[in-house]
Each structure stands twice: as structure tokens, then as C-alpha cells.
Motif scaffolding. Structure first.
Motif, PDB file in Angstrom:
ATOM      1  N   ARG A  59     -10.044  47.263  41.106  1.00 14.48           N
ATOM      2  CA  ARG A  59     -11.384  47.606  41.604  1.00 14.48           C
ATOM      3  C   ARG A  59     -12.416  46.753  40.878  1.00 14.48           C
ATOM      4  N   PRO A  60     -12.374  45.454  41.134  1.00 10.37           N
ATOM      5  CA  PRO A  60     -13.269  44.566  40.373  1.00 10.37           C
ATOM      6  C   PRO A  60     -14.741  44.789  40.732  1.00 10.37           C
ATOM      7  N   ALA A  61     -15.560  44.635  39.722  1.00 13.94           N
ATOM      8  CA  ALA A  61     -17.003  44.686  39.946  1.00 13.94           C
ATOM      9  C   ALA A  61     -17.409  43.438  40.716  1.00 13.94           C
ATOM     10  N   PRO A  62     -18.474  43.521  41.525  1.00 16.09           N
ATOM     11  CA  PRO A  62     -18.922  42.334  42.257  1.00 16.09           C
ATOM     12  C   PRO A  62     -19.165  41.163  41.313  1.00 16.09           C
ATOM     13  N   GLY A  63     -18.589  40.027  41.646  1.00 14.35           N
ATOM     14  CA  GLY A  63     -18.761  38.824  40.843  1.00 14.35           C
ATOM     15  C   GLY A  63     -17.866  38.740  39.620  1.00 14.35           C
ATOM     16  N   ALA A  64     -17.017  39.739  39.415  1.00 14.05           N
ATOM     17  CA  ALA A  64     -16.132  39.720  38.246  1.00 14.05           C
ATOM     18  C   ALA A  64     -15.096  38.613  38.406  1.00 14.05           C
ATOM     19  N   PRO A  65     -14.740  37.955  37.321  1.00 19.20           N
ATOM     20  CA  PRO A  65     -13.728  36.890  37.410  1.00 19.20           C
ATOM     21  C   PRO A  65     -12.350  37.472  37.693  1.00 19.20           C
ATOM     22  N   ALA A  66     -11.486  36.658  38.259  1.00 20.86           N
ATOM     23  CA  ALA A  66     -10.108  37.074  38.506  1.00 20.86           C
ATOM     24  C   ALA A  66      -9.425  37.318  37.164  1.00 20.86           C
ATOM     25  N   PRO A  67      -8.458  38.245  37.141  1.00 17.03           N
ATOM     26  CA  PRO A  67      -7.772  38.511  35.876  1.00 17.03           C
ATOM     27  C   PRO A  67      -7.079  37.267  35.345  1.00 17.03           C
ATOM     28  N   GLU A  68      -7.202  37.047  34.062  1.00 15.08           N
ATOM     29  CA  GLU A  68      -6.597  35.873  33.438  1.00 15.08           C
ATOM     30  C   GLU A  68      -5.233  36.187  32.844  1.00 15.08           C
ATOM     31  N   SER A  69      -4.988  37.421  32.528  1.00 17.01           N
ATOM     32  CA  SER A  69      -3.751  37.816  31.872  1.00 17.01           C
ATOM     33  C   SER A  69      -2.565  37.703  32.834  1.00 17.01           C
ATOM     34  N   ALA A  70      -1.502  37.062  32.378  1.00 11.70           N
ATOM     35  CA  ALA A  70      -0.283  36.958  33.185  1.00 11.70           C
ATOM     36  C   ALA A  70       0.297  38.340  33.441  1.00 11.70           C
ATOM     37  N   ALA A  71       0.163  39.237  32.473  1.00  8.16           N
ATOM     38  CA  ALA A  71       0.675  40.594  32.634  1.00  8.16           C
ATOM     39  C   ALA A  71      -0.063  41.326  33.752  1.00  8.16           C
ATOM     40  N   VAL A  72      -1.372  41.185  33.811  1.00 11.60           N
ATOM     41  CA  VAL A  72      -2.152  41.850  34.859  1.00 11.60           C
ATOM     42  C   VAL A  72      -1.847  41.229  36.223  1.00 11.60           C
ATOM     43  N   ARG A  73      -1.709  39.914  36.265  1.00 13.54           N
ATOM     44  CA  ARG A  73      -1.353  39.279  37.544  1.00 13.54           C
ATOM     45  C   ARG A  73       0.002  39.777  38.030  1.00 13.54           C
ATOM     46  N   ALA A  74       0.947  39.970  37.115  1.00 13.07           N
ATOM     47  CA  ALA A  74       2.262  40.505  37.487  1.00 13.07           C
ATOM     48  C   ALA A  74       2.137  41.946  37.989  1.00 13.07           C
ATOM     49  N   GLU A  75       1.286  42.736  37.330  1.00  6.42           N
ATOM     50  CA  GLU A  75       1.061  44.120  37.764  1.00  6.42           C
ATOM     51  C   GLU A  75       0.411  44.164  39.150  1.00  6.42           C
ATOM     52  N   LEU A  76      -0.532  43.265  39.399  1.00  8.89           N
ATOM     53  CA  LEU A  76      -1.168  43.195  40.716  1.00  8.89           C
ATOM     54  C   LEU A  76      -0.144  42.808  41.788  1.00  8.89           C
ATOM     55  N   ALA A  77       0.740  41.877  41.477  1.00  7.49           N
ATOM     56  CA  ALA A  77       1.776  41.467  42.430  1.00  7.49           C
ATOM     57  C   ALA A  77       2.721  42.625  42.721  1.00  7.49           C
ATOM     58  N   LEU A  78       3.098  43.385  41.707  1.00  8.41           N
ATOM     59  CA  LEU A  78       3.950  44.552  41.902  1.00  8.41           C
ATOM     60  C   LEU A  78       3.253  45.586  42.773  1.00  8.41           C
ATOM     61  N   THR A  79       1.980  45.817  42.520  1.00  8.47           N
ATOM     62  CA  THR A  79       1.212  46.777  43.318  1.00  8.47           C
ATOM     63  C   THR A  79       1.156  46.338  44.771  1.00  8.47           C
ATOM     64  N   GLU A  80       0.946  45.057  45.018  1.00  6.26           N
ATOM     65  CA  GLU A  80       0.938  44.534  46.393  1.00  6.26           C
ATOM     66  C   GLU A  80       2.291  44.748  47.068  1.00  6.26           C
ATOM     67  N   GLU A  81       3.365  44.538  46.330  1.00  5.50           N
ATOM     68  CA  GLU A  81       4.714  44.748  46.857  1.00  5.50           C
ATOM     69  C   GLU A  81       4.923  46.208  47.260  1.00  5.50           C
ATOM     70  N   LEU A  82       4.474  47.127  46.426  1.00  5.09           N
ATOM     71  CA  LEU A  82       4.619  48.550  46.708  1.00  5.09           C
ATOM     72  C   LEU A  82       3.799  48.960  47.931  1.00  5.09           C
ATOM     73  N   ILE A  83       2.573  48.470  48.008  1.00  2.00           N
ATOM     74  CA  ILE A  83       1.725  48.784  49.163  1.00  2.00           C
ATOM     75  C   ILE A  83       2.341  48.213  50.437  1.00  2.00           C
ATOM     76  N   ALA A  84       2.855  46.991  50.369  1.00  2.00           N
ATOM     77  CA  ALA A  84       3.480  46.372  51.549  1.00  2.00           C
ATOM     78  C   ALA A  84       4.689  47.171  52.007  1.00  2.00           C
ATOM     79  N   GLU A  85       5.514  47.639  51.076  1.00  2.00           N
ATOM     80  CA  GLU A  85       6.667  48.474  51.444  1.00  2.00           C
ATOM     81  C   GLU A  85       6.213  49.750  52.131  1.00  2.00           C
ATOM     82  N   PHE A  86       5.197  50.376  51.567  1.00  7.05           N
ATOM     83  CA  PHE A  86       4.686  51.623  52.141  1.00  7.05           C
ATOM     84  C   PHE A  86       4.110  51.390  53.537  1.00  7.05           C
ATOM     85  N   LEU A  87       3.273  50.380  53.679  1.00  5.65           N
ATOM     86  CA  LEU A  87       2.641  50.123  54.970  1.00  5.65           C
ATOM     87  C   LEU A  87       3.645  49.694  56.030  1.00  5.65           C
ATOM     88  N   ALA A  88       4.721  49.021  55.639  1.00  7.45           N
ATOM     89  CA  ALA A  88       5.727  48.556  56.595  1.00  7.45           C
ATOM     90  C   ALA A  88       6.628  49.678  57.089  1.00  7.45           C
TER      91      ALA A  88
END
Length: 168
Positions: A59-88
Motif C-alpha cells: 500500500r505505497p504512499a503516492p510518489g513512494a519509491p519502489a521497494p529496494e530490498s530484495a527480500a521485499v521484492r520476493a515477498e511481493l512476488a509471492l503475494t502476486e503468485e497467491l493472488i493469481a492462484e486465488f483469482l484463477a
């Protein structure tokens, strides 16, 4: 049919909810040729709970930079995978045993990632509204102890009401 099967009991083979979700999934898959089943064992492969950095990235604030942490990017990718499974999924089978009057923390971690405002639900003037549309969700609810038909049932059951609300 596309079916998402989730188990959350940490009891393994001793779990009643796992036995029932397996039977329900097998019956559903057997009733329609070509059924694709996606299975997640939320106890054997638990999802990390939401932390502050991940919540800010979701839930980024308007104008907030993209996450720089590799761990957070991995968590975001996992979350996208879970949402895609659910929506499909056309049908979702969820094993939801009651522990300490509520759902297992493993299932709560999945719900926290999939229940995304603007993606799977939205807020309206009359309350929240689901955006996943037309899914059949089957909850295999199990519990030990004595709850049904007692004065404790309504006061101590934070499992069914929560699941109805969040999945509604």
C-alpha cells in the motif's frame, strides 16, 4: 474447472480437516474432466506474516519509491503468485481447523496476502464488496472440544464468522 486446495492444519496425517479436504477435492476433481488442482500446504510451507516494510510496499504512499530490498521484492512476488492462484480458481477448498477459538495463523497469513483492497475486494459506501466474482468456496471447518450447541459456541467461535466476513 480450476480448483485451489488449501490445508492449514499443522497436524499432518492426524488432521481431520486434511482428510476431509482431500476427499472433497478428489470428489470435485473426479466430477469434471480436465480439472486443474493447485495445492498449497500452508503448514508445511508457511507464509511469512506481513511486516511493516511489506505492508508499505503493498500500500505505497503516492510518489513512494519502489521497494529496494530484495527480500521485499520476493515477498511481493509471492503475494502476486497467491493472488493469481486465488483469482484463477473457480472453486476454493479451504481446510480451516479451529485453534484457540480462531483459524490457524498459517491460514491467516494466506488471507492477509490475498485480501487486497482494489484487487480482491473494494470499499463502497455500503461496506466492502468482493471483486473475485462467482467463486465457490468450500470451508472444511473442524474443531476439538465441545462448542456446538453450547453457550460457549457464539462467544468463543472466532473462526466461522471471520471466514464468512473475509471471504464474503
Amino acid at each position: 474447472m480450476t480448483l485451489l486446495h488449501l490445508d492449514s492444519s499443522p497436524l499432518g496425517d492426524a488432521s481431520v480437516s486434511r482428510q476431509i479436504t482431500a476427499a472433497v477435492t478428489a470428489a470435485l476433481a473426479g466430477s469434471e474432466a480436465g480439472t486443474i488442482v493447485t495445492y498449497r500446504d500452508l503448514a508445511a510451507e508457511p507464509l511469512p506474516h506481513l511486516g511493516g516494510e511489506l505492508l508499505q510496499a503493498l500500500r505505497p504512499a503516492p510518489g513512494a519509491p519502489a521497494p529496494e530490498s530484495a527480500a521485499v521484492r520476493a515477498e511481493l512476488a509471492l503475494t502476486e503468485e497467491l493472488i493469481a492462484e486465488f483469482l484463477a480458481a473457480d472453486t476454493v477448498v479451504i481446510g480451516a481447523p479451529m485453534y484457540n477459538f480462531a483459524i490457524p495463523t498459517q491460514l491467516k497469513a494466506w488471507i492477509d496476502r490475498v485480501a487486497q483492497a482494489g484487487r480482491t475486494f473494494r470499499y463502497t459506501a455500503s461496506g466492502s464488496e468482493g471483486l473475485a466474482g462467482g467463486k465457490r468456496v468450500l470451508i472444511v471447518s473442524s474443531r476439538g472440544g465441545k462448542y456446538a450447541g453450547t453457550a460457549f459456541e457464539a462467544a468463543l467461535d472466532h473462526q466461522e464468522a471471520y471466514l464468512r466476513a473475509v471471504l464474503g
